[in-house]
Design an enzyme around this catalytic site. Structure first.
Site, PDB file in Angstrom:
ATOM      1  N   ASP A  75       0.851  -1.187   0.000  1.00  0.00           N
ATOM      2  CA  ASP A  75       0.000   0.000   0.000  1.00  0.00           C
ATOM      3  C   ASP A  75       0.886   1.235   0.000  1.00  0.00           C
ATOM      4  O   ASP A  75       1.958   1.244   0.613  1.00  0.00           O
ATOM      5  CB  ASP A  75      -0.927   0.026   1.223  1.00  0.00           C
ATOM      6  CG  ASP A  75      -1.948   1.155   1.093  1.00  0.00           C
ATOM      7  OD1 ASP A  75      -2.824   1.073   0.218  1.00  0.00           O
ATOM      8  OD2 ASP A  75      -1.831   2.150   1.850  1.00  0.00           O
ATOM      9  N   GLU A  77       0.900   5.621   0.363  1.00  0.00           N
ATOM     10  CA  GLU A  77       0.234   6.904   0.572  1.00  0.00           C
ATOM     11  C   GLU A  77       0.896   7.874  -0.387  1.00  0.00           C
ATOM     12  O   GLU A  77       2.089   7.747  -0.709  1.00  0.00           O
ATOM     13  CB  GLU A  77       0.370   7.369   2.025  1.00  0.00           C
ATOM     14  CG  GLU A  77      -0.181   6.377   3.056  1.00  0.00           C
ATOM     15  CD  GLU A  77      -1.628   5.968   2.825  1.00  0.00           C
ATOM     16  OE1 GLU A  77      -2.410   6.797   2.316  1.00  0.00           O
ATOM     17  OE2 GLU A  77      -1.980   4.807   3.110  1.00  0.00           O
ATOM     18  N   HIS A 119      -5.328   3.967   6.684  1.00  0.00           N
ATOM     19  CA  HIS A 119      -4.828   5.086   5.871  1.00  0.00           C
ATOM     20  C   HIS A 119      -3.342   5.341   6.050  1.00  0.00           C
ATOM     21  O   HIS A 119      -2.827   6.302   5.499  1.00  0.00           O
ATOM     22  CB  HIS A 119      -5.617   6.391   6.085  1.00  0.00           C
ATOM     23  CG  HIS A 119      -7.019   6.298   5.570  1.00  0.00           C
ATOM     24  ND1 HIS A 119      -7.317   6.000   4.264  1.00  0.00           N
ATOM     25  CD2 HIS A 119      -8.224   6.432   6.194  1.00  0.00           C
ATOM     26  CE1 HIS A 119      -8.630   5.966   4.098  1.00  0.00           C
ATOM     27  NE2 HIS A 119      -9.205   6.216   5.259  1.00  0.00           N
ATOM     28  N   ASP A 122      -2.652  -0.388   6.026  1.00  0.00           N
ATOM     29  CA  ASP A 122      -3.524  -0.851   4.948  1.00  0.00           C
ATOM     30  C   ASP A 122      -2.967  -2.105   4.273  1.00  0.00           C
ATOM     31  O   ASP A 122      -3.725  -2.991   3.868  1.00  0.00           O
ATOM     32  CB  ASP A 122      -3.729   0.269   3.918  1.00  0.00           C
ATOM     33  CG  ASP A 122      -4.697   1.342   4.448  1.00  0.00           C
ATOM     34  OD1 ASP A 122      -5.213   1.175   5.573  1.00  0.00           O
ATOM     35  OD2 ASP A 122      -4.926   2.338   3.729  1.00  0.00           O
TER      36      ASP A 122
END
Ligand SMILES: [Zn+2]
Length: 485
Positions: free
Chosen positions: A11, A13, A152, A157
């Site tokens: 994952d 960000e 998040h 995640d």
């Protein structure tokens, strides 16, 4: 428990949603290796300095602030670590195109290529639970009671999607989950009773393959110009037929025979299917559907293969794969040549203008504006390219077929578009010449021969030209090689 040895749950960000314009701010990876023993799970994560400001709305969503990333490494500094972690893994992410796209871009900015096989857990969820409400990560977390820490954030995640997959294996049969994953990854999923390397053991070359179950007779016989690919396709679940499903259940072992080329494979398949009558061969039905056409009265008429006398091929048209393809060919001629579909028996009724005439697309034999002689003369000319030509040599002829690597040579002997036999060496050929075999009529064989012949790609070597002691001439290099690419 996983269908492949290494998965990386990833994952990211980011500063926004555009892989081109936005940047990565954090990467989380849960790598899972399955080498037969207990799964080895390792975690890695790092903040990444995006080298651009993070929009306030994103800072609020992820909790990752400009201040936090100010001292983090840039992507360039961790690129090697990331690459090593993902090496050899299936790249798993939720909405995988997003994460995969960002990572690909980040590597591209460093002028490095990155690619991986991608498994999207949104697609996985959709495939397994098509009726569920929503497949977003929050929906999955709620529906599957997935424990979450730090939603998040990248590692939080990544752990959540790994937990989702773990949970699937607890709640569903592993067969069902494996098969869904394999379908998304398009991996052939071998029946468990077959050795795992059975496909890799097949040559990427022409030949026939035989599937056996518990009985001494095969379940299925097939042919291909690429044995490995074709056999694998039987077990790739994306387009499984009923027959393939049944074969998967019953198959116990696979045998194969190589041939020099496509023609040899077709001939060998025909022989094996006829002599062994495999339970699941639909090829038989395919052959029953094929046929040729005769034009002896008003209009050309289709005759199925079973009613075809091999001595009456000359003067016929075709061959056609089926009655439907014969009619389609006639219809195409009608349209191109302004012939009358009514006269050709393609429309019901005998009187009045045909449908095309009403659009002024038929020259009008149906309304007396063209004589039937004129119409039929035009029909004869239009049919000419479909006419089965007379056998072009006196008596039997050889077709020499060599494999791409030149190591294998099959000499097929034909007469009157029918097959007499195949020899692999001079003594087999001498035997064939001496024993005068009866021609075996097979419309598929005739079709393939004619296709090559019409394309100018069939080199027939008349048997009469071969002196018996000089049989060696055939397999020696003095004769032109027929390559059926
Ligand atoms: Zn007409």
């Amino acid at each position: 428990m996983l269908p492949l040895p290494a998965f990386a749950f990833v994952d990211l960000e980011t500063t926004g949603t555009s892989a081109r314009d936005d940047r990565i701010t954090e990467i989380g990876i849960v790598r899972v290796d399955d080498d037969g023993g207990p799964l080895r799970v390792s975690e890695w994560s790092s903040l990444v300095d995006p080298e651009v400001p993070i929009p306030p709305v994103i800072q609020a969503l992820t909790g990752i602030t400009d201040a936090m990333v100010a001292s983090a490494p840039s992507f360039a500094r961790i690129a090697n670590d990331v690459r090593a972690l993902l090496d050899g893994c299936i790249f798993v992410a939720h909405n995988a195109r997003f994460d995969y796209g960002f990572l690909k871009q980040a590597f591209a900015r460093l002028e490095r290529a990155f690619s991986a096989r991608v498994l999207c857990t949104v697609r996985l969820s959709r495939r397994l639970f098509p009726d569920a409400d929503g497949h977003g990560l929050d929906a999955l977390i709620a529906r599957h009671a997935i424990p979450v820490s730090e939603r998040h954030r990248a590692l939080g995640d990544a752990r959540a999607i790994w937990s989702f997959v773990e949970q699937l294996y607890r709640d569903e049969t592993s067969e069902r989950v494996d098969s869904a994953i394999r379908r998304i990854l398009r991996v052939p999923s071998l029946p468990p009773q077959l050795p795992p390397d059975v496909i890799d053991g097949l040559p990427e070359a022409p030949g026939v393959y035989l599937f056996y179950g518990d009985n001494p007779l095969p379940l299925y016989v097939g042919k291909s110009i690429n044995l490995r690919e074709r056999v694998g396709a039987h077990f790739s679940q994306d387009w499984r037929s009923e027959t393939d499903l049944r074969l998967s259940r019953e198959i116990r072992r696979i045998e194969h025979e190589r041939t020099a080329g496509e023609l040899g494979a077709l001939l060998r398949e025909a022989v094996l299917v006829k002599s062994l009558l495999p339970a699941h061969n639909r090829a038989l039905r395919r052959k029953e559907e094929a046929g040729i056409a005769y034009w002896r009265d008003a209009a050309p008429r289709f005759i199925p293969a079973i009613g075809v006398d091999r001595n009456e091929l000359t003067g016929a048209y075709g061959p056609f794969a089926s009655r439907a393809s014969f009619r389609a060919a006639l219809r195409a001629l009608c349209a191109e040549q302004r012939l009358c579909a009514r006269r050709l028996g393609l429309e019901r009724g005998n009187t009045g203008p045909c449908f095309a005439r009403q659009l002024k697309r038929c020259n009008g034999v149906c309304v007396g504006e063209e004589s039937s002689q004129d119409h039929d003369a035009r029909l004869a000319a239009a049919l000419e390219p479909l006419a089965i030509p007379a056998w072009p040599v006196a008596g039997a002829a050889c077709v020499r077929e060599a494999s791409d690597d030149g190591e294998r040579i099959d000499v097929h002997v034909f007469r009157d578009w029918c097959w007499l036999g195949t020899a692999r060496n001079d003594s087999e050929l001498a035997e064939l010449v001496e024993c005068h075999p009866r021609p075996s009529f097979d419309l598929d064989v005739t079709r393939l021969l004619l296709r090559r012949y019409r394309a100018g790609a069939l080199k027939l070597i008349p048997m009469a030209a071969i002196q018996e002691p000089a049989c060696a001439a055939i397999t020696s290099a003095t004769q032109a090689v027929n390559r059926f690419a």
